[in-house]
Design a protein around this motif. Structure first.
Motif, PDB file in Angstrom:
ATOM      1  N   ALA A 133      -6.417  -7.984   6.779  1.00 59.23           N
ATOM      2  CA  ALA A 133      -6.876  -7.447   5.502  1.00 59.23           C
ATOM      3  C   ALA A 133      -6.807  -5.924   5.500  1.00 59.23           C
ATOM      4  N   VAL A 134      -7.074  -5.310   6.638  1.00 57.39           N
ATOM      5  CA  VAL A 134      -6.973  -3.852   6.739  1.00 57.39           C
ATOM      6  C   VAL A 134      -5.531  -3.422   6.515  1.00 57.39           C
ATOM      7  N   LEU A 135      -4.599  -4.123   7.128  1.00 56.83           N
ATOM      8  CA  LEU A 135      -3.179  -3.806   6.948  1.00 56.83           C
ATOM      9  C   LEU A 135      -2.765  -4.014   5.495  1.00 56.83           C
ATOM     10  N   ARG A 136      -3.190  -5.133   4.901  1.00 58.33           N
ATOM     11  CA  ARG A 136      -2.854  -5.380   3.495  1.00 58.33           C
ATOM     12  C   ARG A 136      -3.415  -4.290   2.594  1.00 58.33           C
ATOM     13  N   PHE A 137      -4.640  -3.840   2.876  1.00 59.06           N
ATOM     14  CA  PHE A 137      -5.240  -2.762   2.087  1.00 59.06           C
ATOM     15  C   PHE A 137      -4.459  -1.462   2.255  1.00 59.06           C
ATOM     16  N   CYS A 138      -4.026  -1.168   3.470  1.00 66.76           N
ATOM     17  CA  CYS A 138      -3.229   0.041   3.721  1.00 66.76           C
ATOM     18  C   CYS A 138      -1.921  -0.005   2.941  1.00 66.76           C
ATOM     19  N   LEU A 139      -1.269  -1.154   2.941  1.00 63.38           N
ATOM     20  CA  LEU A 139      -0.014  -1.285   2.201  1.00 63.38           C
ATOM     21  C   LEU A 139      -0.249  -1.191   0.701  1.00 63.38           C
ATOM     22  N   TRP A 140      -1.367  -1.732   0.237  1.00 63.93           N
ATOM     23  CA  TRP A 140      -1.714  -1.609  -1.180  1.00 63.93           C
ATOM     24  C   TRP A 140      -1.930  -0.141  -1.553  1.00 63.93           C
ATOM     25  N   LEU A 141      -2.598   0.617  -0.684  1.00 66.11           N
ATOM     26  CA  LEU A 141      -2.801   2.045  -0.935  1.00 66.11           C
ATOM     27  C   LEU A 141      -1.467   2.773  -1.070  1.00 66.11           C
ATOM     28  N   ILE A 142      -0.532   2.442  -0.208  1.00 67.08           N
ATOM     29  CA  ILE A 142       0.774   3.102  -0.252  1.00 67.08           C
ATOM     30  C   ILE A 142       1.508   2.746  -1.542  1.00 67.08           C
ATOM     31  N   ARG A 143       1.433   1.490  -1.956  1.00 71.26           N
ATOM     32  CA  ARG A 143       2.082   1.102  -3.215  1.00 71.26           C
ATOM     33  C   ARG A 143       1.447   1.810  -4.407  1.00 71.26           C
ATOM     34  N   ALA A 144       0.130   1.992  -4.352  1.00 71.50           N
ATOM     35  CA  ALA A 144      -0.544   2.723  -5.432  1.00 71.50           C
ATOM     36  C   ALA A 144      -0.126   4.191  -5.425  1.00 71.50           C
ATOM     37  N   ALA A 145       0.001   4.778  -4.251  1.00 71.85           N
ATOM     38  CA  ALA A 145       0.424   6.178  -4.157  1.00 71.85           C
ATOM     39  C   ALA A 145       1.873   6.334  -4.606  1.00 71.85           C
ATOM     40  N   ALA A 146       2.681   5.307  -4.421  1.00 69.82           N
ATOM     41  CA  ALA A 146       4.089   5.386  -4.822  1.00 69.82           C
ATOM     42  C   ALA A 146       4.223   5.564  -6.328  1.00 69.82           C
ATOM     43  N   ARG A 147       3.244   5.122  -7.085  1.00 69.47           N
ATOM     44  CA  ARG A 147       3.289   5.314  -8.537  1.00 69.47           C
ATOM     45  C   ARG A 147       3.160   6.789  -8.908  1.00 69.47           C
ATOM     46  N   ILE A 148       2.593   7.578  -8.021  1.00 70.99           N
ATOM     47  CA  ILE A 148       2.431   9.009  -8.263  1.00 70.99           C
ATOM     48  C   ILE A 148       3.691   9.765  -7.855  1.00 70.99           C
ATOM     49  N   ALA A 149       4.386   9.265  -6.852  1.00 72.06           N
ATOM     50  CA  ALA A 149       5.577   9.955  -6.325  1.00 72.06           C
ATOM     51  C   ALA A 149       6.637  10.082  -7.416  1.00 72.06           C
ATOM     52  N   PRO A 150       7.491  11.092  -7.324  1.00 71.43           N
ATOM     53  CA  PRO A 150       8.565  11.253  -8.311  1.00 71.43           C
ATOM     54  C   PRO A 150       9.431  10.008  -8.388  1.00 71.43           C
ATOM     55  N   GLN A 151       9.818   9.648  -9.595  1.00 68.13           N
ATOM     56  CA  GLN A 151      10.541   8.399  -9.818  1.00 68.13           C
ATOM     57  C   GLN A 151      11.885   8.371  -9.106  1.00 68.13           C
ATOM     58  N   THR A 152      12.494   9.520  -8.935  1.00 67.09           N
ATOM     59  CA  THR A 152      13.823   9.555  -8.325  1.00 67.09           C
ATOM     60  C   THR A 152      13.824   9.096  -6.871  1.00 67.09           C
TER      61      THR A 152
END
Length: 132
Positions: free
Chosen positions: A10-29
Motif C-alpha cells: 500500500a505504501v508503494l501504491r500510494f507513492c506511485l499515486w503521488l507521482i501520477r498526481a504530480a505528473a499532472r503538474i509537469a509540462p505536457q510536452t
C-alpha cells in the motif's frame, strides 16, 4: 504476516499515486516520459531495498522521494515559459481588446486615471513631507 506485506504494498501504491498526481503538474510536452522515469526510480528503490524486512525508515525515505516529484514538477513548470508563449498571449489579449472596444476604452481610461491620481498624490507627498 500477509496483512503486513499488503501494508507495505500500500505504501508503494500510494507513492506511485503521488507521482501520477504530480505528473499532472509537469509540462505536457514531457509529462508521460517524466512520470515513467519517476515511477521507475521509486519501484527500483523499492525492489533494491528488498520486499521482506523493509524498515519503516526505508518506507519513509521512498515516500519522501516520491513527494519530491511535486517539487520537481513545479520547478519544471516554472521553467516551461518561453518567448513564443508570451507572443501568443499578447496576440490573444490584443484580439480580445479589439473585439470589445468599449471595454478597451474603459480599461484605458481607468488605468490613465489611476496613474494620474498616483502621480498627483506622490507630487503632493513629495513636496509636503519628503522635501519640506
Amino acid at each position: 504476516m500477509t496483512g503486513h506485506v499488503q501494508h507495505k504494498g500500500a505504501v508503494l501504491r500510494f507513492c506511485l499515486w503521488l507521482i501520477r498526481a504530480a505528473a499532472r503538474i509537469a509540462p505536457q510536452t514531457i509529462r508521460s516520459e517524466w512520470g515513467a522515469e519517476w515511477e521507475a526510480e521509486v519501484v527500483h528503490r523499492w525492489i533494491r531495498d528488498g520486499t521482506d524486512g523493509r524498515s519503516a525508515r526505508t518506507q519513509l525515505q521512498i515516500l519522501t522521494r516520491s513527494m519530491g516529484a511535486f517539487v520537481h514538477a513545479l520547478w519544471l513548470r516554472r521553467y516551461e515559459w518561453r518567448l513564443d508563449m508570451l507572443k501568443q498571449d499578447l496576440r490573444y489579449a490584443l484580439r480580445g481588446l479589439i473585439r470589445q472596444p468599449m471595454f478597451t476604452a474603459v480599461v484605458v481610461i481607468t488605468i490613465g486615471l489611476g496613474i494620474g491620481a498616483n502621480s498627483a498624490i506622490f507630487s503632493v507627498v513629495k513636496g509636503v513631507i519628503l522635501e519640506p
